[in-house]
Design an enzyme around this catalytic site. Structure first.
Site, PDB file in Angstrom:
ATOM      1  N   HIS A   1     -29.692  10.768 -12.082  1.00 33.95           N
ATOM      2  CA  HIS A   1     -29.455  11.564 -13.294  1.00 33.95           C
ATOM      3  C   HIS A   1     -29.713  13.031 -12.997  1.00 33.95           C
ATOM      4  CE1 HIS A   1     -33.575  12.385 -15.041  1.00 33.95           C
ATOM      5  NE2 HIS A   1     -33.917  11.234 -14.501  1.00 33.95           N
TER       6      HIS A   1
ATOM      7  N   ASP B   1     -38.122  15.292 -11.440  1.00 32.96           N
ATOM      8  CA  ASP B   1     -37.376  14.384 -12.339  1.00 32.96           C
ATOM      9  C   ASP B   1     -36.234  15.130 -12.999  1.00 32.96           C
ATOM     10  OD1 ASP B   1     -36.558  12.340 -13.991  1.00 32.96           O
ATOM     11  OD2 ASP B   1     -38.249  12.525 -15.379  1.00 32.96           O
TER      12      ASP B   1
ATOM     13  N   GLU C   1     -29.717  10.832 -19.251  1.00 29.56           N
ATOM     14  CA  GLU C   1     -30.640   9.736 -18.913  1.00 29.56           C
ATOM     15  C   GLU C   1     -31.874   9.836 -19.786  1.00 29.56           C
ATOM     16  OE1 GLU C   1     -34.039   7.706 -16.797  1.00 29.56           O
ATOM     17  OE2 GLU C   1     -33.848   9.758 -17.486  1.00 29.56           O
TER      18      GLU C   1
END
Ligand code: PHE
Ligand code: CA
Ligand code: ZN
Ligand code: ZN
Ligand code: ZN
Length: 289
Positions: free
Chosen positions: A85, A97, A131
């Protein structure tokens, strides 16, 4: 497989950080930093010779996009797919992330393009939007495929958080029946002297939609908000009692929040898998009688 340059991946991460800085501090779906991230990745892939497709869909946060990149060539009936993602949460730049997974698969795609290999199977890369809003991009992508197109996907590998600052080395323990990918990833880490653990991440990242359909899936992960145990700390040389990623979903998930050794080991694991699976013999698909 080649040694994937961690310096090149770090340079993609620096670009994603710059994009976040210029767009209110994030790269979240529905915000301008997401589209700028997608444009950055797409330009690199287009220049390398990929066929790219932008898939638009709507979310509660606004319109967003998936980016799908196909390497021209290979048997279209046997697709080996890798995804990550590309969106961040709205409170921060999302560099571990999931800048790490996105930049890691991007650099692998570029290295494959540069290799000059004639692939047996067809390689496809997916960069998912939304996501963080509930795996929306990967679910949307799978929902747009016909049964025939889904059935051509032999393997889906997912990379979400692969440079955590207090890293563990986790391999998705997905649908083990008939799934050699899981065992190939662990064998790879073992061959490099990296202790690993299986982890059940069912439902927490973008492999879920592929897995639900019955496509073999796996992936690697260096840990998020949960805390490293003392047994894990001794095995991995980390800090017990501290989160794998103390900046998970926080403003401090910047380029300073990435462990270069963990990132390098994971990007090289991706290359090992791609160079192996692009050449796996999935057999000949006979035309209908
Ligand atoms: N998907 C989670 C997120 O983006 C992180 C995660 C990845 C959790 C892999 C478990 C396994 O926030
Ligand atoms: Ca490397
Ligand atoms: Zn097949
Ligand atoms: Zn997240
Ligand atoms: Zn994530």
């Amino acid at each position: 497989a080649p040694d994937i340059s961690v310096a090149n991946v770090q340079s993609h991460l620096a670009q994603l950080q710059t994009i976040a800085n210029a767009n209110g501090g994030n790269r979240a779906s529905g915000r301008p930093g997401y589209k700028a991230s997608l444009d950055y990745v797409k330009a690199k892939l287009d220049a390398a010779g990929y066929t790219t497709t932008v898939q638009t869909f709507s979310t509660s946060a606004g319109t967003t996009y998936n980016l799908v990149a196909d390497w021209p060539g290979g048997d279209p009936n046997h697709v080996v797919m890798t995804g990550a993602h590309l969106d961040s949460v709205s409170v921060g730049p999302g560099i571990n992330d999931n800048g790490t997974g996105s930049a890691g698969i991007l650099e692998n795609a570029l290295a494959f393009a540069a290799s000059g290999i004639t692939p047996k199977n067809h390689l496809r890369f997916g960069f998912w939007g939304a996501e963080e809003l509930g795996l929306l991009g990967s679910k949307h992508y799978v929902s747009t495929l016909s049964t025939a197109e889904k059935d051509k996907i032999e393997l889906y590998l997912n990379f979400d958080m692969i440079g955590s600052p207090n890293p563990g080395y986790f391999v998705y323990d997905d649908n083990p029946a008939g799934n050699g990918a899981r065992d190939d990833l662990t064998s790879y880490f073992t061959s490099k002297g990296v202790p690993w653990e299986y982890i059940d991440v069912q439902g927490r990242s973008d492999h879920a939609a592929f897995r639900s359909y019955g496509i073999p899936t796996s992936g690697t992960f260096t840990g998020a908000e949960s805390t490293m145990t003392s047994a894990q700390a001794s095995k991995w040389g980390g800090q017990a009692g501290r989160a794998f990623d103390p900046c998970y979903h926080a403003a401090c998930d910047t380029t300073a929040n990435v462990n270069a050794t963990a990132l390098d080991r994971n990007i090289d694991a991706i290359a090992f898998m791609l160079w192996k699976y692009v050449d796996v013999d999935y057999g000949t698909t006979l035309p209908p009688a």
